[in-house]
Design a protein around this motif. Sequence first.
Motif, PDB file in Angstrom:
ATOM      1  N   LEU A  26      -4.788  -3.284 -53.767  1.00 17.51           N
ATOM      2  CA  LEU A  26      -5.782  -2.406 -53.158  1.00 17.51           C
ATOM      3  C   LEU A  26      -6.589  -3.172 -52.111  1.00 17.51           C
ATOM      4  O   LEU A  26      -6.790  -2.693 -51.000  1.00 17.51           O
ATOM      5  CB  LEU A  26      -6.738  -1.869 -54.223  1.00 17.51           C
ATOM      6  CG  LEU A  26      -6.336  -0.600 -54.941  1.00 17.51           C
ATOM      7  CD1 LEU A  26      -7.315  -0.301 -56.074  1.00 17.51           C
ATOM      8  CD2 LEU A  26      -6.263   0.566 -53.986  1.00 17.51           C
ATOM      9  N   ALA A  27      -7.058  -4.355 -52.499  1.00 18.33           N
ATOM     10  CA  ALA A  27      -7.852  -5.176 -51.568  1.00 18.33           C
ATOM     11  C   ALA A  27      -7.030  -5.535 -50.336  1.00 18.33           C
ATOM     12  O   ALA A  27      -7.533  -5.472 -49.210  1.00 18.33           O
ATOM     13  CB  ALA A  27      -8.361  -6.429 -52.274  1.00 18.33           C
ATOM     14  N   LEU A  28      -5.790  -5.909 -50.542  1.00 16.92           N
ATOM     15  CA  LEU A  28      -4.931  -6.281 -49.416  1.00 16.92           C
ATOM     16  C   LEU A  28      -4.744  -5.098 -48.463  1.00 16.92           C
ATOM     17  O   LEU A  28      -4.934  -5.221 -47.251  1.00 16.92           O
ATOM     18  CB  LEU A  28      -3.579  -6.783 -49.934  1.00 16.92           C
ATOM     19  CG  LEU A  28      -2.665  -7.420 -48.912  1.00 16.92           C
ATOM     20  CD1 LEU A  28      -3.227  -8.756 -48.454  1.00 16.92           C
ATOM     21  CD2 LEU A  28      -1.278  -7.624 -49.505  1.00 16.92           C
ATOM     22  N   VAL A  56      -2.967 -13.171 -36.453  1.00 15.70           N
ATOM     23  CA  VAL A  56      -4.410 -13.247 -36.711  1.00 15.70           C
ATOM     24  C   VAL A  56      -4.831 -12.157 -37.702  1.00 15.70           C
ATOM     25  O   VAL A  56      -5.578 -12.416 -38.648  1.00 15.70           O
ATOM     26  CB  VAL A  56      -5.218 -13.156 -35.391  1.00 15.70           C
ATOM     27  CG1 VAL A  56      -6.696 -12.946 -35.656  1.00 15.70           C
ATOM     28  CG2 VAL A  56      -4.992 -14.401 -34.557  1.00 15.70           C
ATOM     29  N   ILE A  57      -4.350 -10.935 -37.495  1.00 16.29           N
ATOM     30  CA  ILE A  57      -4.705  -9.842 -38.403  1.00 16.29           C
ATOM     31  C   ILE A  57      -4.172 -10.123 -39.803  1.00 16.29           C
ATOM     32  O   ILE A  57      -4.883  -9.927 -40.802  1.00 16.29           O
ATOM     33  CB  ILE A  57      -4.202  -8.489 -37.852  1.00 16.29           C
ATOM     34  CG1 ILE A  57      -5.046  -8.104 -36.631  1.00 16.29           C
ATOM     35  CG2 ILE A  57      -4.256  -7.406 -38.921  1.00 16.29           C
ATOM     36  CD1 ILE A  57      -4.576  -6.864 -35.904  1.00 16.29           C
ATOM     37  N   ALA A  58      -2.937 -10.610 -39.917  1.00 18.56           N
ATOM     38  CA  ALA A  58      -2.376 -10.937 -41.238  1.00 18.56           C
ATOM     39  C   ALA A  58      -3.159 -12.069 -41.899  1.00 18.56           C
ATOM     40  O   ALA A  58      -3.483 -12.005 -43.096  1.00 18.56           O
ATOM     41  CB  ALA A  58      -0.901 -11.317 -41.100  1.00 18.56           C
ATOM     42  N   HIS A  59      -3.490 -13.089 -41.125  1.00 11.17           N
ATOM     43  CA  HIS A  59      -4.247 -14.227 -41.645  1.00 11.17           C
ATOM     44  C   HIS A  59      -5.614 -13.773 -42.179  1.00 11.17           C
ATOM     45  O   HIS A  59      -6.023 -14.145 -43.282  1.00 11.17           O
ATOM     46  CB  HIS A  59      -4.423 -15.271 -40.532  1.00 11.17           C
ATOM     47  CG  HIS A  59      -5.274 -16.421 -40.906  1.00 11.17           C
ATOM     48  ND1 HIS A  59      -4.790 -17.514 -41.581  1.00 11.17           N
ATOM     49  CD2 HIS A  59      -6.596 -16.654 -40.711  1.00 11.17           C
ATOM     50  CE1 HIS A  59      -5.774 -18.373 -41.786  1.00 11.17           C
ATOM     51  NE2 HIS A  59      -6.882 -17.873 -41.262  1.00 11.17           N
ATOM     52  N   GLY A  63      -6.956 -13.672 -46.091  1.00 14.50           N
ATOM     53  CA  GLY A  63      -8.222 -14.324 -46.414  1.00 14.50           C
ATOM     54  C   GLY A  63      -9.193 -13.368 -47.082  1.00 14.50           C
ATOM     55  O   GLY A  63      -9.852 -13.713 -48.073  1.00 14.50           O
ATOM     56  N   ASP A  64      -9.278 -12.141 -46.578  1.00 11.99           N
ATOM     57  CA  ASP A  64     -10.149 -11.131 -47.183  1.00 11.99           C
ATOM     58  C   ASP A  64      -9.705 -10.792 -48.600  1.00 11.99           C
ATOM     59  O   ASP A  64     -10.535 -10.610 -49.498  1.00 11.99           O
ATOM     60  CB  ASP A  64     -10.169  -9.859 -46.337  1.00 11.99           C
ATOM     61  CG  ASP A  64     -10.877 -10.044 -45.012  1.00 11.99           C
ATOM     62  OD1 ASP A  64     -11.710 -10.971 -44.898  1.00 11.99           O
ATOM     63  OD2 ASP A  64     -10.602  -9.263 -44.082  1.00 11.99           O
ATOM     64  N   ALA A  65      -8.388 -10.705 -48.812  1.00 15.07           N
ATOM     65  CA  ALA A  65      -7.878 -10.408 -50.159  1.00 15.07           C
ATOM     66  C   ALA A  65      -8.217 -11.535 -51.127  1.00 15.07           C
ATOM     67  O   ALA A  65      -8.545 -11.285 -52.293  1.00 15.07           O
ATOM     68  CB  ALA A  65      -6.371 -10.159 -50.114  1.00 15.07           C
ATOM     69  N   ALA A  69     -10.415 -11.181 -54.437  1.00 15.22           N
ATOM     70  CA  ALA A  69      -9.926 -11.593 -55.765  1.00 15.22           C
ATOM     71  C   ALA A  69     -10.903 -12.555 -56.438  1.00 15.22           C
ATOM     72  O   ALA A  69     -11.214 -12.407 -57.623  1.00 15.22           O
ATOM     73  CB  ALA A  69      -8.543 -12.231 -55.633  1.00 15.22           C
ATOM     74  N   VAL A  70     -11.413 -13.515 -55.678  1.00  6.62           N
ATOM     75  CA  VAL A  70     -12.372 -14.472 -56.236  1.00  6.62           C
ATOM     76  C   VAL A  70     -13.661 -13.749 -56.627  1.00  6.62           C
ATOM     77  O   VAL A  70     -14.228 -13.994 -57.701  1.00  6.62           O
ATOM     78  CB  VAL A  70     -12.646 -15.631 -55.242  1.00  6.62           C
ATOM     79  CG1 VAL A  70     -13.827 -16.474 -55.686  1.00  6.62           C
ATOM     80  CG2 VAL A  70     -11.396 -16.485 -55.086  1.00  6.62           C
TER      81      VAL A  70
END
Length: 162
Positions: A26-28, A56-59, A63-65, A69-70
């Motif tokens: 979901l986060a991804l 860049v968008i994938a990176h 990172g956001d995912a 998660a953390v």
Amino acid sequence: CIILLLLVRVPPLSYLLSLLDALPFLALFLNLVWEIVQWPLFTIPTARSMAQIVYVIAHCTVGDAVIAAVSFAIASLLLRDADWPLVEPWRGGIIVMWLGVMYTSYSEWRNVYEAGNWGYSSNMPLIYGVGLAPLVQWIFIPVAAILILRASTQTKTLTTER
């Protein structure tokens, strides 16, 4: 690991696995959509070709995912309940939003003003020099993820009870 299990109320393994499967995906997905939508609000000197833009968008999405998660894991530790998205969604959601906004504030400031990795277009609204879109992302995405997870869990429960 054993200390973590002692600190956090752990529901049945199969149930936990379904939550752990759902939240990262979901986060991804939600962060990917957000990154694409907010792309015009940034200037990124290294992204000149379509391949570089996709990278860049994938990176940023990955990172956001990871941040999500953390943040979800820290909320589980603080609430001592891995099932918090369903039993204490707003307490855990506030923790996740706060962690996301705090980390994003630091990361945006560092990457824009210190490292020069990206900048903001003239269309990006700023709050104390930090882009509004990435901050709103950490209010919207956790709430959306929790609501989607709760709705899908309620749908599964209703279907199972019939």
